[in-house]
Design an enzyme around this catalytic site. Structure first.
Site, short mmCIF file in Angstrom:
data_model
loop_
_atom_site.label_atom_id
_atom_site.label_comp_id
_atom_site.label_asym_id
_atom_site.label_seq_id
_atom_site.Cartn_x
_atom_site.Cartn_y
_atom_site.Cartn_z
N CYS A 102 78.35 9.88 -44.65
CA CYS A 102 77.43 8.93 -44.13
C CYS A 102 77.68 7.90 -43.31
O CYS A 102 78.46 6.98 -45.14
CB CYS A 102 75.95 9.39 -44.71
SG CYS A 102 75.05 8.01 -44.49
N HIS A 144 70.26 15.40 -39.90
CA HIS A 144 70.23 14.62 -41.33
C HIS A 144 70.19 13.40 -40.63
O HIS A 144 69.31 12.61 -41.67
CB HIS A 144 72.47 14.44 -40.78
CG HIS A 144 72.56 13.56 -41.74
ND1 HIS A 144 73.52 13.41 -42.56
CD2 HIS A 144 72.66 11.84 -41.22
CE1 HIS A 144 74.28 12.65 -43.37
NE2 HIS A 144 73.69 11.47 -42.33
N GLU A 145 70.06 12.94 -39.53
CA GLU A 145 69.29 11.35 -38.92
C GLU A 145 67.65 11.89 -38.70
O GLU A 145 66.76 10.95 -39.10
CB GLU A 145 69.47 10.85 -37.24
CG GLU A 145 71.39 11.31 -36.92
CD GLU A 145 72.16 10.61 -38.04
OE1 GLU A 145 71.30 9.50 -38.09
OE2 GLU A 145 72.87 10.24 -38.25
N HIS A 148 66.96 10.42 -42.69
CA HIS A 148 66.65 9.30 -42.53
C HIS A 148 65.60 8.78 -41.95
O HIS A 148 65.30 7.57 -43.01
CB HIS A 148 68.22 8.57 -41.45
CG HIS A 148 69.62 9.47 -42.35
ND1 HIS A 148 69.83 7.51 -43.03
CD2 HIS A 148 70.96 8.62 -42.07
CE1 HIS A 148 70.81 8.10 -43.66
NE2 HIS A 148 71.50 8.72 -42.66
#
Length: 183
Positions: A102, A144-145, A148
């Site tokens: 990341c 993954h995003e 976030h």
């Protein structure tokens, strides 16, 4: 270019706010995010969410390979993790664990098991609504995003899956190697 914030910055642990209207300010911000992702070289970035540049907005951009076109996702929502029409995906819902890093956690890596295929609803930067299926590496990047945007960093997933975290270091030749982090 925007500054990529590092953990434990508060924007990284908060749920991002949805975008109400795609105006000139949002369009300018997306261009700055794209420029910032393009400039990430050590490591090369494949995705960047607005919280990573200190903004609590539900936007991310991805570029799965150096020659790929940048894609923008606004107000994304994962609506499914399998396609009932495809037996292979149905039977093998997750892909093997892959090493993730990341841009907001410099030198930290970990193996994360992610869904092999996802369905996503989102807006593009023109405001057009999409409902699309993604598989493989792009599905991993998107998950993954989206994490976030929900205030979740990948080490949480590693620990939930009882996996291992690593720190990357450089040897005397400047080449990367990994050391296990003891938690």
């Amino acid at each position: 270019m925007l500054n990529i914030v590092q953990a434990p910055h508060s924007a990284l642990s908060s749920k991002a706010k949805p975008i109400g209207k795609i105006d000139k300010a949002v369009t300018k911000f997306i261009k700055e995010m794209k420029d910032t992702l393009d400039a990430a070289t050590d490591p090369i970035g494949v995705g960047l969410a607005a919280p990573q540049v200190g903004k609590s907005l539900s936007i991310f951009v991805i570029k799965p390979s150096p020659k790929a076109k940048l894609q923008t996702f606004i107000n994304p929502k994962i609506t499914g993790i399998e396609d009932d029409q495809n037996e292979k995906i149905k039977l093998k819902k997750h892909q093997p664990k892959k090493l993730e890093g990341c841009l907001s956690l410099k030198d930290i890596w970990g193996e994360v098991e992610r869904a092999r295929a996802i369905e996503l609803e989102y807006l593009d930067e023109t405001g057009k609504k999409h409902h699309k299926k993604f598989t493989g590496f792009i599905a991993t990047i998107i998950q993954h995003e989206v994490d976030h945007l929900n205030g979740v960093l990948f080490p949480k997933r590693v620990l939930e899956q009882k996996g291992t975290l690593y720190e990357s270091k450089k040897d005397e030749k400047g080449e990367d190697y990994f050391e296990e982090l003891i938690i």
